[in-house]
Scaffold this motif. Structure first.
Motif, PDB file in Angstrom:
ATOM      1  N   PRO A 151      -3.447  -3.434  13.367  1.00 52.38           N
ATOM      2  CA  PRO A 151      -4.635  -3.108  13.436  1.00 52.38           C
ATOM      3  C   PRO A 151      -4.619  -1.782  13.539  1.00 52.38           C
ATOM      4  O   PRO A 151      -2.992  -1.157  13.608  1.00 52.38           O
ATOM      5  CB  PRO A 151      -4.783  -3.473  15.098  1.00 52.38           C
ATOM      6  CG  PRO A 151      -4.473  -5.158  16.065  1.00 52.38           C
ATOM      7  CD  PRO A 151      -2.660  -4.839  14.308  1.00 52.38           C
ATOM      8  N   PRO A 152      -5.187  -0.551  13.324  1.00 52.02           N
ATOM      9  CA  PRO A 152      -5.382   0.524  13.506  1.00 52.02           C
ATOM     10  C   PRO A 152      -4.660   1.630  14.293  1.00 52.02           C
ATOM     11  O   PRO A 152      -4.594   0.554  15.123  1.00 52.02           O
ATOM     12  CB  PRO A 152      -6.624   1.502  13.108  1.00 52.02           C
ATOM     13  CG  PRO A 152      -7.733  -0.295  12.502  1.00 52.02           C
ATOM     14  CD  PRO A 152      -7.329  -1.240  13.076  1.00 52.02           C
ATOM     15  N   GLY A 153      -3.598   1.969  14.475  1.00 57.89           N
ATOM     16  CA  GLY A 153      -2.877   3.012  15.068  1.00 57.89           C
ATOM     17  C   GLY A 153      -1.768   1.925  15.375  1.00 57.89           C
ATOM     18  O   GLY A 153      -1.359   2.834  16.180  1.00 57.89           O
TER      19      GLY A 153
ATOM     20  N   THR B 199      -5.305   0.702   6.217  1.00 53.08           N
ATOM     21  CA  THR B 199      -4.864  -0.629   7.345  1.00 53.08           C
ATOM     22  C   THR B 199      -4.317  -1.059   5.973  1.00 53.08           C
ATOM     23  O   THR B 199      -5.160  -1.270   5.113  1.00 53.08           O
ATOM     24  CB  THR B 199      -5.843  -1.297   7.424  1.00 53.08           C
ATOM     25  OG1 THR B 199      -6.872  -0.146   8.922  1.00 53.08           O
ATOM     26  CG2 THR B 199      -5.210  -2.643   8.001  1.00 53.08           C
ATOM     27  N   ALA B 200      -2.872  -0.498   5.631  1.00 54.81           N
ATOM     28  CA  ALA B 200      -2.077  -1.918   5.578  1.00 54.81           C
ATOM     29  C   ALA B 200      -1.288  -1.682   5.871  1.00 54.81           C
ATOM     30  O   ALA B 200       0.168  -1.576   6.936  1.00 54.81           O
ATOM     31  CB  ALA B 200      -1.851  -0.515   3.669  1.00 54.81           C
TER      32      ALA B 200
ATOM     33  N   CYS C  58      -9.577   9.121  10.372  1.00 55.88           N
ATOM     34  CA  CYS C  58      -9.042   7.669  11.043  1.00 55.88           C
ATOM     35  C   CYS C  58      -7.767   7.541  10.119  1.00 55.88           C
ATOM     36  O   CYS C  58      -8.048   6.758   9.069  1.00 55.88           O
ATOM     37  CB  CYS C  58      -9.788   6.479  11.195  1.00 55.88           C
ATOM     38  SG  CYS C  58      -8.266   5.084  11.753  1.00 55.88           S
ATOM     39  N   HIS C  59      -6.939   8.330  10.146  1.00 56.15           N
ATOM     40  CA  HIS C  59      -5.789   7.440   8.547  1.00 56.15           C
ATOM     41  C   HIS C  59      -5.867   6.654   8.979  1.00 56.15           C
ATOM     42  O   HIS C  59      -4.875   6.032   7.876  1.00 56.15           O
ATOM     43  CB  HIS C  59      -4.759   9.387   8.876  1.00 56.15           C
ATOM     44  CG  HIS C  59      -5.309  10.346   8.782  1.00 56.15           C
ATOM     45  ND1 HIS C  59      -4.828  11.437   8.681  1.00 56.15           N
ATOM     46  CD2 HIS C  59      -6.480  10.965   8.336  1.00 56.15           C
ATOM     47  CE1 HIS C  59      -5.397  12.519   8.571  1.00 56.15           C
ATOM     48  NE2 HIS C  59      -6.698  12.458   8.356  1.00 56.15           N
ATOM     49  N   GLU C  60      -5.259   5.309   9.230  1.00 58.51           N
ATOM     50  CA  GLU C  60      -5.341   3.900   9.670  1.00 58.51           C
ATOM     51  C   GLU C  60      -6.395   3.273   9.167  1.00 58.51           C
ATOM     52  O   GLU C  60      -6.044   2.211   9.902  1.00 58.51           O
ATOM     53  CB  GLU C  60      -4.462   4.170  10.888  1.00 58.51           C
ATOM     54  CG  GLU C  60      -2.613   5.131  11.223  1.00 58.51           C
ATOM     55  CD  GLU C  60      -1.797   4.412  11.426  1.00 58.51           C
ATOM     56  OE1 GLU C  60      -2.189   3.692  12.602  1.00 58.51           O
ATOM     57  OE2 GLU C  60      -0.479   4.547  11.377  1.00 58.51           O
ATOM     58  N   CYS C  61      -7.471   3.751   8.956  1.00 56.24           N
ATOM     59  CA  CYS C  61      -8.197   2.820   8.493  1.00 56.24           C
ATOM     60  C   CYS C  61      -8.904   2.500   6.989  1.00 56.24           C
ATOM     61  O   CYS C  61      -8.317   3.640   6.477  1.00 56.24           O
ATOM     62  CB  CYS C  61      -9.427   3.257   9.832  1.00 56.24           C
ATOM     63  SG  CYS C  61      -9.262   3.894  11.128  1.00 56.24           S
ATOM     64  N   LEU C  62      -9.196   1.759   6.858  1.00 56.07           N
ATOM     65  CA  LEU C  62     -10.000   1.035   5.365  1.00 56.07           C
ATOM     66  C   LEU C  62      -8.844   1.784   4.984  1.00 56.07           C
ATOM     67  O   LEU C  62      -7.607   1.060   5.020  1.00 56.07           O
ATOM     68  CB  LEU C  62     -11.285   1.583   5.096  1.00 56.07           C
ATOM     69  CG  LEU C  62     -11.900   1.629   6.667  1.00 56.07           C
ATOM     70  CD1 LEU C  62     -12.902   2.393   5.889  1.00 56.07           C
ATOM     71  CD2 LEU C  62     -12.250   0.491   6.733  1.00 56.07           C
ATOM     72  N   SER C  63      -9.225   2.116   3.204  1.00 50.41           N
ATOM     73  CA  SER C  63      -8.465   2.100   2.575  1.00 50.41           C
ATOM     74  C   SER C  63      -7.309   3.617   2.811  1.00 50.41           C
ATOM     75  O   SER C  63      -6.690   3.807   1.432  1.00 50.41           O
ATOM     76  CB  SER C  63      -9.128   2.456   1.050  1.00 50.41           C
ATOM     77  OG  SER C  63     -10.435   2.738   0.875  1.00 50.41           O
ATOM     78  N   GLY C  64      -7.346   4.059   3.159  1.00 50.92           N
ATOM     79  CA  GLY C  64      -6.858   5.833   3.706  1.00 50.92           C
ATOM     80  C   GLY C  64      -7.452   6.294   2.357  1.00 50.92           C
ATOM     81  O   GLY C  64      -8.275   7.017   2.267  1.00 50.92           O
ATOM     82  N   MET C  65      -6.533   7.469   1.881  1.00 55.35           N
ATOM     83  CA  MET C  65      -6.167   8.231   0.651  1.00 55.35           C
ATOM     84  C   MET C  65      -6.829   7.982  -0.267  1.00 55.35           C
ATOM     85  O   MET C  65      -6.151   6.363  -0.794  1.00 55.35           O
ATOM     86  CB  MET C  65      -5.091   9.346   0.829  1.00 55.35           C
ATOM     87  CG  MET C  65      -4.992  10.226   2.385  1.00 55.35           C
ATOM     88  SD  MET C  65      -2.587  10.909   1.346  1.00 55.35           S
ATOM     89  CE  MET C  65      -3.911  12.377   0.061  1.00 55.35           C
ATOM     90  N   THR C  66      -7.834   8.111  -0.760  1.00 57.94           N
ATOM     91  CA  THR C  66      -8.568   7.137  -1.945  1.00 57.94           C
ATOM     92  C   THR C  66      -9.173   8.312  -2.818  1.00 57.94           C
ATOM     93  O   THR C  66      -9.581   9.367  -2.724  1.00 57.94           O
ATOM     94  CB  THR C  66     -10.083   6.451  -1.785  1.00 57.94           C
ATOM     95  OG1 THR C  66      -9.166   5.661  -0.153  1.00 57.94           O
ATOM     96  CG2 THR C  66     -10.623   5.406  -1.929  1.00 57.94           C
ATOM     97  N   ILE C  67      -8.962   7.530  -4.026  1.00 62.15           N
ATOM     98  CA  ILE C  67      -9.698   8.280  -5.694  1.00 62.15           C
ATOM     99  C   ILE C  67     -10.802   7.550  -5.911  1.00 62.15           C
ATOM    100  O   ILE C  67     -10.681   6.011  -5.865  1.00 62.15           O
ATOM    101  CB  ILE C  67      -9.058   8.661  -6.539  1.00 62.15           C
ATOM    102  CG1 ILE C  67      -8.056  10.084  -5.740  1.00 62.15           C
ATOM    103  CG2 ILE C  67      -9.456   9.393  -7.445  1.00 62.15           C
ATOM    104  CD1 ILE C  67      -7.012   9.788  -6.542  1.00 62.15           C
TER     105      ILE C  67
END
Length: 360
Positions: free
Chosen positions: A29-31, A212-213, A163-172
């Motif tokens: 879970p995020p966090g 989230t990884a 939220c840096h721990e959500c979804l795909s984070g840093m994304t391009i």
């Protein structure tokens, strides 16, 4: 919220012990704090093995609009694939690979530690990952990520800045001007900006495990630009039955099989030899393949200190003026115009001892 941004699990299917069956780890879970991504065994996610090494053969011909090369260099594990039944991050008990191979929760059964990965054979460890996944996860551990085709960056940021721990984070996301975009998620660093044009094989960032990884990896996907919730499998569909996913466009790899971009990677060579006319001087040369190379050349002193010597120079040579009875060696690092880097050192050179009464 766009479907493709929902928890692309990275490090599924890893073996905790060499003698145990392949295990998978669910996203935390995020966090929560993530553990380092470690696997001993990798179930094959493609028809030709666990690795994508630029030599795999899909046995398919490229589609008329094929345009992709691999978004990295060097062999890497494929940890998760595109589920043709269906890539919506829902769970229906089926995972369908691009060649028609199917794994189900009812026949093969789920991975005991990851319920969304299913075995192809009853009681087997030939798991396919994972139910509802809309792209490919490659096991890149803080490594350069390359643009899979030329295009214009349309997004380069945290997917959720709050939220840096959500979804795909840093994304391009890169728009390729053909109605499709490529997506690069969970990065640890972004090297491009929105609106920037990028070339095939250009380094756009560094892989990581933001969002989230369960561990460092690259989530790579292809999506329609104007149907942003609709993914496309770059491997196409080669199954004997009709493709369960109606939005595919065929095999999008340039040659029909995944290949690296045809770019020259740097490989630094540094030489250092005593100057024939001055024993305290050292002739140093440095070179590397790759276009638009920029070098930083440092000198390493006898006491181990490294000092900058030359910066922002191309391949070339120069004379270093040393002191008597000292040893020196030289370190050169290079960055190409596509952002690839390398570094290398010379052998050590010892200047002669100064004899008593000899002028310096």
């Amino acid at each position: 919220m766009r479907i493709r941004h929902l928890i692309p699990l990275a490090a599924v299917a890893f073996l905790l012990l060499q003698s145990a069956p392949a295990q998978a780890s669910q996203a935390l879970p995020p966090g929560q704090k993530h553990d380092r991504y470690v696997r001993w065994f990798y179930p094959s996610q493609t028809a030709y093995g666990p690795f994508e090494d630029g030599a795999g053969n899909t046995s398919s011909k490229p589609a008329s609009g094929a345009f992709l090369t691999l978004p990295f260099m060097g062999p890497h594990i494929v940890t998760s694939l595109f589920d043709h039944c269906f890539p919506d991050y829902g769970t229906n008990g089926r995972v369908c690979r691009y060649d028609g191979v199917e794994a189900t929760s009812q026949v093969g059964g789920p991975d005991p530690s990851f319920s969304e990965g299913y075995a192809q054979t009853p009681g087997g460890h030939d798991y396919l990952y994972y139910d509802g996944h809309d792209g490919y996860d490659y096991g890149l551990t803080y490594e350069p990520v390359a643009a899979a085709a030329p295009g214009t960056v349309m997004y380069a940021n945290w997917l959720d800045p709050n939220c840096h721990e959500c979804l795909s984070g840093m994304t391009i996301e890169i728009n390729h001007g053909n109605g499709l975009l490529t997506f690069y998620g969970h990065l640890s660093r972004i090297d491009v900006a929105k609106g920037q044009y990028v070339r095939r094989g250009q380094v756009i960032g560094i892989s990581g495990m933001t969002g989230t990884a369960t561990g460092p990896h690259l989530h790579f996907g292809v999506y329609y630009v104007h149907r942003s919730q609709t993914p496309v499998d770059p491997y196409g569909w080669s199954g004997s039955s009709p493709d369960p996913w109606p939005w595919d466009l065929g095999d999008l790899w340039l040659t029909g099989s995944p290949r690296y971009a045809d770019v020259a990677l740097p490989a630094v060579t540094v030489t250092a030899t005593q100057d024939a006319s001055d024993p305290n001087s050292i002739d140093v040369s440095w070179s590397s393949p790759g276009g638009g190379t920029h070098f930083q050349v440092d000198v390493v002193m006898q006491d181990g200190r490294m000092k900058p010597w030359l910066g922002g120079v191309g391949a070339g040579s120069a004379v270093f003026k040393g002191r008597a009875d000292e040893s020196y060696w030289f370190w050169a690092s290079v960055t190409t115009d596509l952002g690839w880097t390398d570094a290398g050192g010379s052998t050590s050179v010892q200047t002669p001892r100064l004899n008593h009464g000899q002028a310096v």
